[in-house]
Scaffold this active site. Structure first.
Site, short mmCIF file in Angstrom:
data_model
loop_
_atom_site.label_atom_id
_atom_site.label_comp_id
_atom_site.label_asym_id
_atom_site.label_seq_id
_atom_site.Cartn_x
_atom_site.Cartn_y
_atom_site.Cartn_z
N ARG A 32 0.87 -1.18 0.00
CA ARG A 32 0.00 0.00 0.00
C ARG A 32 0.90 1.23 0.00
O ARG A 32 2.11 1.12 0.14
CB ARG A 32 -1.02 0.01 1.15
CG ARG A 32 -0.68 -0.65 2.44
CD ARG A 32 0.37 0.01 3.31
NE ARG A 32 0.18 1.43 3.44
CZ ARG A 32 1.16 2.29 3.63
NH1 ARG A 32 2.42 1.89 3.69
NH2 ARG A 32 0.94 3.57 3.73
N GLY A 33 0.26 2.41 -0.12
CA GLY A 33 1.04 3.64 -0.27
C GLY A 33 1.14 3.93 -1.77
O GLY A 33 1.49 3.02 -2.55
N GLN A 180 -1.82 2.27 10.03
CA GLN A 180 -0.55 2.37 9.31
C GLN A 180 0.50 3.09 10.14
O GLN A 180 1.70 2.85 10.01
CB GLN A 180 -0.73 3.10 7.97
CG GLN A 180 -1.49 2.33 6.91
CD GLN A 180 -2.97 2.67 6.92
OE1 GLN A 180 -3.51 3.04 7.97
NE2 GLN A 180 -3.64 2.53 5.79
N ASP A 221 -1.93 10.80 -1.84
CA ASP A 221 -2.39 9.82 -2.83
C ASP A 221 -2.71 10.48 -4.15
O ASP A 221 -2.72 9.84 -5.20
CB ASP A 221 -3.61 9.07 -2.29
CG ASP A 221 -3.16 8.14 -1.20
OD1 ASP A 221 -3.09 8.57 -0.04
OD2 ASP A 221 -2.83 6.99 -1.51
N LYS A 232 -4.59 9.90 3.35
CA LYS A 232 -5.26 9.01 4.31
C LYS A 232 -6.25 9.74 5.20
O LYS A 232 -5.98 10.85 5.65
CB LYS A 232 -4.16 8.34 5.16
CG LYS A 232 -4.62 7.37 6.21
CD LYS A 232 -5.52 6.29 5.73
CE LYS A 232 -5.00 5.50 4.56
NZ LYS A 232 -6.02 4.59 3.98
O1 MRU Z 1 -4.48 3.15 2.30
P1 MRU Z 1 -3.00 3.38 2.14
O2 MRU Z 1 -2.23 2.80 3.26
O3 MRU Z 1 -2.51 2.94 0.78
O4 MRU Z 1 -2.85 4.95 2.20
C1 MRU Z 1 -1.55 5.49 2.14
C2 MRU Z 1 -1.49 6.96 2.28
O5 MRU Z 1 -2.49 7.63 2.45
C3 MRU Z 1 -0.13 7.60 2.12
O6 MRU Z 1 -0.02 8.73 2.92
C4 MRU Z 1 0.08 8.00 0.65
O7 MRU Z 1 -0.21 6.93 -0.20
C5 MRU Z 1 1.44 8.49 0.39
S1 MRU Z 1 2.65 7.19 0.44
C6 MRU Z 1 4.16 7.87 0.03
#
Ligand code: MRU
Length: 329
Positions: A32-33, A180, A221, A232
């Protein structure tokens, strides 16, 4: 890749054998991320290409179109997913043979992984100048090595500041409901010997009121050309509180996270299973029959953002105008 659902208790590496396993890994938050999702999806397409039995170019492209659709339907908000899949397909189109397409896609996925690390290091270098020795930095969610090919965006800035000899302390929010912050960001920072403390999501206002926090830095994102940042769930309320307490609020994101086409209304906010909210571990903590919402992301408007740290420099408001200048640099 690391199975992030098992962290921090187990550091397990899993192997995806075909693109469908890659798609499931993205959907189930094994990986994820935003940048990590993008690079992983590119490797998913590479697997689809390599494993295709097609004898002709048109059959291979048809197989790739199916894989493309499966991979792109895994998560809706992080734009890096669509960016990466489109970039790889663009490279594949117009090639002259089946083998050429297969090699091109694998090369492109490998290139993207390598590039992502270089870009994160550049973001780290650009952002680290904003922090001073002794600063206490708050971050939300995980925008670190785990969320990218390596090094991280928001955590990359923190890593670079540490490499520059600055002693920073990092305050990490739990980031309910998938945790997370608790599970991944503390793991990563602790692993790298960076001073880290965990707070409940509900303690953000109190910590800011106590004047403990010097800066906030988060990942993204999706960033719109207007400077609206999707990240997030909970990021918006952290930004509001930072604004009230006059604490600089920074976003660190590569240009692959920018969306030049869509408006805030167009962006789909992922709604995840209510199981993430109604249970702690396996135990249900919410009475049956209660309505539950579980949006995974929110939008922070540009007026709450001090700067957006990219690989090309730090964007300051007005974001729309300055983005054009930066992008054409
Ligand atoms: O649901 P996730 O864990 O994929 O969400 C991740 C985030 O919101 C991060 O802050 C974002 O993807 C940036 S990662 C460099």
């Amino acid at each position: 890749m690391i199975d992030q659902t098992r962290l921090p208790n187990k550091l397990v590496y899993i192997r995806c054998r075909d693109y469908k396993e890659v798609a499931n890994a993205i959907k189930n938050l094994v990986v994820r991320g935003a940048p990590a999702i993008g690079v992983t999806a590119a490797f998913g397409l590479a697997l689809a290409a390599i494993q295709s039995n097609s004898k002709t170019l048109s059959e291979l492209m048809a197989d790739l179109d199916i894989a493309f659709k499966v991979l792109q339907s895994t998560r809706p908000t992080a734009i890096n997913l669509f960016w990466a899949l489109t970039r790889v397909m663009k490279k594949a189109r117009g090639k002259k043979s089946v083998d050429e397409v297969k090699n091109t896609i694998l090369d492109e996925a490998l290139k993207m992984a390598k590039e992502d690390i270089e870009i994160n290091k550049q973001i780290g270098m650009n952002g680290a100048k904003l922090f001073e020795d002794g600063d206490v930095i708050m971050t939300h969610c995980n925008a670190g090595s785990l969320a990218t090919a390596a090094y991280g965006t928001a955590l990359g800035v923190i890593r670079r500041a540490k490499e520059d000899g600055k002693r920073l302390s990092v305050i990490v929010t739990e980031t309910r409901p998938v945790m997370q912050g608790s599970r991944l960001t503390t793991f990563e920072l602790h692993h790298d010997d960076i001073d880290v403390s965990l707070i409940p999501d509900t303690a953000v206002g109190y910590m800011m009121f106590k004047k403990v926090i010097k800066h906030v830095i988060v990942g993204a994102d999706r960033v719109l050309r207007t400077g609206h940042v999707f990240n997030k769930i909970g990021t918006y309320q952290v930004a509001i509180m930072a604004n009230i307490h006059k604490i600089p609020f920074y976003v660190a994101a590569p240009l692959s996270t920018f969306d030049f086409e869509n408006t805030p209304e167009d962006v789909v906010i992922e709604e995840r299973s209510i199981d993430e909210v109604i249970k702690i571990g396996r135990k249900r903590i919410v009475p049956k029959g209660v309505r539950v919402f579980n949006p995974a992301f929110d939008m922070t408007p540009p007026e709450l953002i001090t700067g957006i740290i990219t690989e090309k420099g730090v964007l300051k408001p007005p974001f729309g105008k300055n983005l054009e200048l930066l992008y054409n640099k």
